[in-house]
Scaffold this motif. Structure first.
Motif, PDB file in Angstrom:
ATOM      1  N   UNK A   1       0.821  -1.210   0.000  1.00 41.52           N
ATOM      2  CA  UNK A   1       0.000   0.000   0.000  1.00 41.52           C
ATOM      3  C   UNK A   1       0.859   1.266   0.000  1.00 41.52           C
ATOM      4  N   UNK A   2       2.176   1.078   0.085  1.00 45.51           N
ATOM      5  CA  UNK A   2       3.098   2.220   0.147  1.00 45.51           C
ATOM      6  C   UNK A   2       3.798   2.429  -1.187  1.00 45.51           C
ATOM      7  N   UNK A   3       3.960   3.696  -1.544  1.00 45.26           N
ATOM      8  CA  UNK A   3       4.753   4.025  -2.733  1.00 45.26           C
ATOM      9  C   UNK A   3       5.887   4.931  -2.301  1.00 45.26           C
ATOM     10  N   UNK A   4       7.110   4.611  -2.737  1.00 43.71           N
ATOM     11  CA  UNK A   4       8.216   5.482  -2.378  1.00 43.71           C
ATOM     12  C   UNK A   4       8.263   6.667  -3.332  1.00 43.71           C
ATOM     13  N   UNK A   5       8.332   7.868  -2.788  1.00 45.19           N
ATOM     14  CA  UNK A   5       8.371   9.088  -3.590  1.00 45.19           C
ATOM     15  C   UNK A   5       9.751   9.731  -3.431  1.00 45.19           C
ATOM     16  N   UNK A   6      10.539   9.670  -4.508  1.00 45.28           N
ATOM     17  CA  UNK A   6      11.923  10.193  -4.447  1.00 45.28           C
ATOM     18  C   UNK A   6      11.927  11.679  -4.099  1.00 45.28           C
ATOM     19  N   UNK A   7      10.947  12.410  -4.650  1.00 44.78           N
ATOM     20  CA  UNK A   7      10.884  13.854  -4.426  1.00 44.78           C
ATOM     21  C   UNK A   7      10.612  14.190  -2.968  1.00 44.78           C
ATOM     22  N   UNK A   8       9.659  13.479  -2.385  1.00 43.45           N
ATOM     23  CA  UNK A   8       9.285  13.727  -0.990  1.00 43.45           C
ATOM     24  C   UNK A   8      10.259  13.056  -0.017  1.00 43.45           C
ATOM     25  N   UNK A   9      11.109  12.161  -0.563  1.00 47.66           N
ATOM     26  CA  UNK A   9      12.025  11.377   0.279  1.00 47.66           C
ATOM     27  C   UNK A   9      11.224  10.664   1.375  1.00 47.66           C
ATOM     28  N   UNK A  10      10.148  10.034   0.938  1.00 48.14           N
ATOM     29  CA  UNK A  10       9.317   9.316   1.901  1.00 48.14           C
ATOM     30  C   UNK A  10       8.294   8.455   1.179  1.00 48.14           C
ATOM     31  N   UNK A  11       7.507   7.744   1.965  1.00 50.75           N
ATOM     32  CA  UNK A  11       6.481   6.885   1.404  1.00 50.75           C
ATOM     33  C   UNK A  11       5.151   7.615   1.367  1.00 50.75           C
ATOM     34  N   UNK A  12       4.346   7.284   0.360  1.00 46.23           N
ATOM     35  CA  UNK A  12       3.019   7.875   0.215  1.00 46.23           C
ATOM     36  C   UNK A  12       2.000   6.751   0.295  1.00 46.23           C
ATOM     37  N   UNK A  13       0.918   7.009   1.030  1.00 45.92           N
ATOM     38  CA  UNK A  13      -0.152   6.016   1.134  1.00 45.92           C
ATOM     39  C   UNK A  13      -1.481   6.710   0.861  1.00 45.92           C
ATOM     40  N   UNK A  14      -2.381   5.978   0.209  1.00 48.47           N
ATOM     41  CA  UNK A  14      -3.687   6.528  -0.144  1.00 48.47           C
ATOM     42  C   UNK A  14      -4.627   6.432   1.062  1.00 48.47           C
ATOM     43  N   UNK A  15      -4.433   7.336   2.024  1.00 52.15           N
ATOM     44  CA  UNK A  15      -5.219   7.347   3.261  1.00 52.15           C
ATOM     45  C   UNK A  15      -4.997   8.714   3.894  1.00 52.15           C
ATOM     46  N   UNK A  16      -6.060   9.295   4.451  1.00 56.03           N
ATOM     47  CA  UNK A  16      -5.862  10.580   5.113  1.00 56.03           C
ATOM     48  C   UNK A  16      -5.920  10.416   6.643  1.00 56.03           C
ATOM     49  N   UNK A  17      -5.695  11.507   7.351  1.00 56.46           N
ATOM     50  CA  UNK A  17      -5.616  11.435   8.817  1.00 56.46           C
ATOM     51  C   UNK A  17      -6.895  10.909   9.451  1.00 56.46           C
ATOM     52  N   UNK A  18      -8.037  11.286   8.845  1.00 54.02           N
ATOM     53  CA  UNK A  18      -9.350  10.846   9.338  1.00 54.02           C
ATOM     54  C   UNK A  18      -9.445   9.312   9.252  1.00 54.02           C
ATOM     55  N   UNK A  19      -9.075   8.771   8.095  1.00 50.53           N
ATOM     56  CA  UNK A  19      -9.133   7.315   7.907  1.00 50.53           C
ATOM     57  C   UNK A  19      -8.143   6.602   8.830  1.00 50.53           C
ATOM     58  N   UNK A  20      -7.026   7.256   9.059  1.00 53.04           N
ATOM     59  CA  UNK A  20      -5.988   6.670   9.904  1.00 53.04           C
ATOM     60  C   UNK A  20      -6.500   6.410  11.318  1.00 53.04           C
ATOM     61  N   UNK A  21      -7.417   7.281  11.754  1.00 57.20           N
ATOM     62  CA  UNK A  21      -7.971   7.111  13.106  1.00 57.20           C
ATOM     63  C   UNK A  21      -8.687   5.776  13.273  1.00 57.20           C
ATOM     64  N   UNK A  22      -9.276   5.291  12.174  1.00 56.92           N
ATOM     65  CA  UNK A  22      -9.988   4.021  12.247  1.00 56.92           C
ATOM     66  C   UNK A  22      -9.144   2.821  11.837  1.00 56.92           C
ATOM     67  N   UNK A  23      -7.883   3.075  11.531  1.00 57.03           N
ATOM     68  CA  UNK A  23      -7.017   2.004  11.018  1.00 57.03           C
ATOM     69  C   UNK A  23      -6.486   1.122  12.141  1.00 57.03           C
ATOM     70  N   UNK A  24      -6.201  -0.156  11.834  1.00 56.34           N
ATOM     71  CA  UNK A  24      -5.660  -1.066  12.846  1.00 56.34           C
ATOM     72  C   UNK A  24      -4.382  -0.503  13.458  1.00 56.34           C
ATOM     73  N   UNK A  25      -4.304  -0.563  14.775  1.00 63.65           N
ATOM     74  CA  UNK A  25      -3.101  -0.071  15.459  1.00 63.65           C
ATOM     75  C   UNK A  25      -2.972  -0.760  16.795  1.00 63.65           C
TER      76      UNK A  25
END
Lengths: 122, 122
Positions: free
Chosen positions: B70-94
């Motif tokens: 679910x992660x894509x490495x973005x050379x420009x951002x020097x980080x991983x990008x995931x198709x999920x926002x902060x709101x969705x993250x609240x309901x994500x498994x943790x």
């Protein structure tokens, strides 16, 4: 601060925990320990394990990149097994730990050629 | 003692160095940082990145396993990008960081289902 290294199952292992795992030859002699893993950023595939041995407190330590494909995990030994003995290891590609190491494509290719594994670098 | 984290090229990265890499949503907001990688012992494939955020000095910190697929490495951002926002993250498994975490197959499946990725656990 966290207990991430305790998170493991039969088949999954935390990258933190791979470090320190023993590497044995086919006869069960210990060759060294995994010190780091080189991962392909895009695919997430481990390409090399870097094995270290010798030295004292990091001085004089040798670092051997081993193609992941040349390693087999042995549940019984709780470590990786590679088809290479200590004698062969002496001639294997390695680098010193003290200096910044420039991991070129040519270097990668020479490692893959030594272990006769499919080359990551094409 | 060693400088292993400096060993990287364009496409390879030391596992040590992945830890701390930022994870962004599609709009470029930072969601957290990779804290560890869960690797399949046999194949050497990274299956999950464990992302942490929040808390202070490890207390109250949340740990989110993210399927590597679910992660894509973005050379420009020097980080991983995931198709999920902060709101969705609240309901994500943790899980909480303070306790020993029991990583069951069912838990793994629930993570894969949440992110709608091909399940590692079948």
């Amino acid at each position: 601060m966290t207990e991430m290294t305790s998170i493991t199952t039969g088949s999954l292992i935390a990258a933190d925990k791979v470090n320190g795992t023993a590497v044995f030859d086919l006869t069960g002699d210990k060759l060294g320990s995994v010190e780091n893993i080189m991962i392909d950023k895009a695919s997430g595939r481990a390409i090399y394990a870097v094995m270290s041995f010798g030295g004292f407190l990091g001085v004089g330590e040798k670092h051997h990149p081993l193609p992941w494909a040349a390693l087999k995990y042995d549940e019984g030994k709780v470590g990786y097994v590679i088809n290479m003995d200590k004698k062969q290891l002496e001639g294997a590609p390695n680098f010193d730990g003290g200096s910044e190491f420039n991991w070129t494509q040519d270097y990668g290719r020479s490692v893959d050629a030594f272990y006769k594994t499919h080359s990551y670098w094409m």
